[in-house]
Design an enzyme around this catalytic site. Structure first.
Site, PDB file in Angstrom:
ATOM      1  N   ARG A   1     -26.776 -52.060-107.507  1.00 48.34           N
ATOM      2  CA  ARG A   1     -26.568 -53.254-106.698  1.00 48.34           C
ATOM      3  C   ARG A   1     -25.345 -53.071-105.817  1.00 48.34           C
ATOM      4  O   ARG A   1     -24.243 -52.836-106.301  1.00 48.34           O
ATOM      5  CB  ARG A   1     -26.399 -54.478-107.613  1.00 48.34           C
ATOM      6  CG  ARG A   1     -26.321 -55.793-106.855  1.00 48.34           C
ATOM      7  CD  ARG A   1     -26.386 -56.977-107.798  1.00 48.34           C
ATOM      8  NE  ARG A   1     -25.304 -56.971-108.784  1.00 48.34           N
ATOM      9  CZ  ARG A   1     -25.078 -57.951-109.633  1.00 48.34           C
ATOM     10  NH1 ARG A   1     -25.872 -59.002-109.644  1.00 48.34           N
ATOM     11  NH2 ARG A   1     -24.083 -57.889-110.495  1.00 48.34           N
TER      12      ARG A   1
ATOM     13  N   THR B   1     -23.331 -56.773-100.661  1.00 51.59           N
ATOM     14  CA  THR B   1     -24.538 -57.523-100.294  1.00 51.59           C
ATOM     15  C   THR B   1     -25.319 -58.018-101.496  1.00 51.59           C
ATOM     16  O   THR B   1     -26.170 -58.899-101.372  1.00 51.59           O
ATOM     17  CB  THR B   1     -25.477 -56.649 -99.440  1.00 51.59           C
ATOM     18  OG1 THR B   1     -25.972 -55.565-100.250  1.00 51.59           O
ATOM     19  CG2 THR B   1     -24.737 -56.085 -98.233  1.00 51.59           C
TER      20      THR B   1
ATOM     21  N   ASP C   1     -22.414 -50.690-118.916  1.00 52.22           N
ATOM     22  CA  ASP C   1     -21.107 -50.254-119.418  1.00 52.22           C
ATOM     23  C   ASP C   1     -21.013 -50.400-120.926  1.00 52.22           C
ATOM     24  O   ASP C   1     -20.478 -49.531-121.621  1.00 52.22           O
ATOM     25  CB  ASP C   1     -19.999 -51.074-118.756  1.00 52.22           C
ATOM     26  CG  ASP C   1     -19.704 -50.607-117.335  1.00 52.22           C
ATOM     27  OD1 ASP C   1     -20.061 -49.472-116.994  1.00 52.22           O
ATOM     28  OD2 ASP C   1     -19.113 -51.395-116.572  1.00 52.22           O
TER      29      ASP C   1
END
Length: 213
Positions: free
Chosen positions: A108, A112, A207
């Site tokens: 991503r 934007t 993560d």
């Protein structure tokens, strides 16, 4: 929007709710987080595969001949969205080891919030299989919608999306872009923050699965 429509399935099994709470806890370490994601995927897979086709066969038990049912033909492919979706793969393969695995690499854009493709590799017979796209967090819905469109570009006719936690915005986006696709999730959270993260969520799933933060 009705999050319990015929295309949106919020799975409220007590085991799922318990395990999702463990994922949310910031004290849950990498090893446990990864294991719980896998366990949740297996539990969700049980519901998401109710429509798999069956055929009748005859086998011999220790007692007598019997007619019973087995999965029919080329049945399932799972397609994790890299990288967080990888954490859900083993939980499903433990149940259905014959499933084939495709991969879609998307990230991503932080400015934007739109998905950018960097990798796509599918089994040769993907169009013959029921496809489940895997993404633990359905946030804006941009990546999931793009991944589903990739599957349609491969002429896949039966596609489902499996996410552990979803935001209303993500469900609305996928439902608007792909009204034919069923969505399975364990919980629907309150929404997104200004950075596009699910609130209360569980942080960055990738993560926390791979210990990169």
């Amino acid at each position: 929007m009705d999050f319990k429509s015929d295309k949106v399935h919020v799975l409220e099994h007590p085991l799922l709710q318990h395990k999702v709470s463990m994922l949310r806890d910031k004290r849950t370490g990498v090893k446990d987080f990864r294991q719980i994601v896998s366990e949740i995927a297996g539990l969700m897979c049980y519901e998401a595969t109710r429509s798999l086709p069956l055929e009748e066969v005859e086998i011999e038990t220790p007692i007598c001949m019997a007619k019973t049912k087995v999965l029919s033909g080329k049945t399932l492919a799972i397609v994790p969205i890299l990288r967080a979706g990888l954490g859900m793969v083993d939980g499903i393969l433990n149940l259905i080891p014959s499933a084939k695995v495709g991969h879609i690499g998307l990230y991503r854009d932080p400015d934007t919030l739109q998905p950018v493709e960097y990798y796509c590799k599918m089994p040769n017979d993907i169009s013959d299989r029921e496809v489940i796209v895997l993404d633990p967090m359905l946030a804006t819905g941009g990546s999931a919608s793009a991944a589903i469109q990739f599957m349609k570009n491969y002429e896949c006719r039966s596609i489902k999306l499996m996410s552990i936690i979803a935001a209303p915005e993500g469900i609305e986006r996928v439902s608007a872009d792909h009204p034919d696709v069923e969505i399975y999730c364990a919980q629907v959270d309150q929404g997104l923050d200004e950075h596009g993260y699910i609130v209360p969520g569980l942080g960055d799933a990738g993560d926390r699965i791979f210990g990169t933060k």
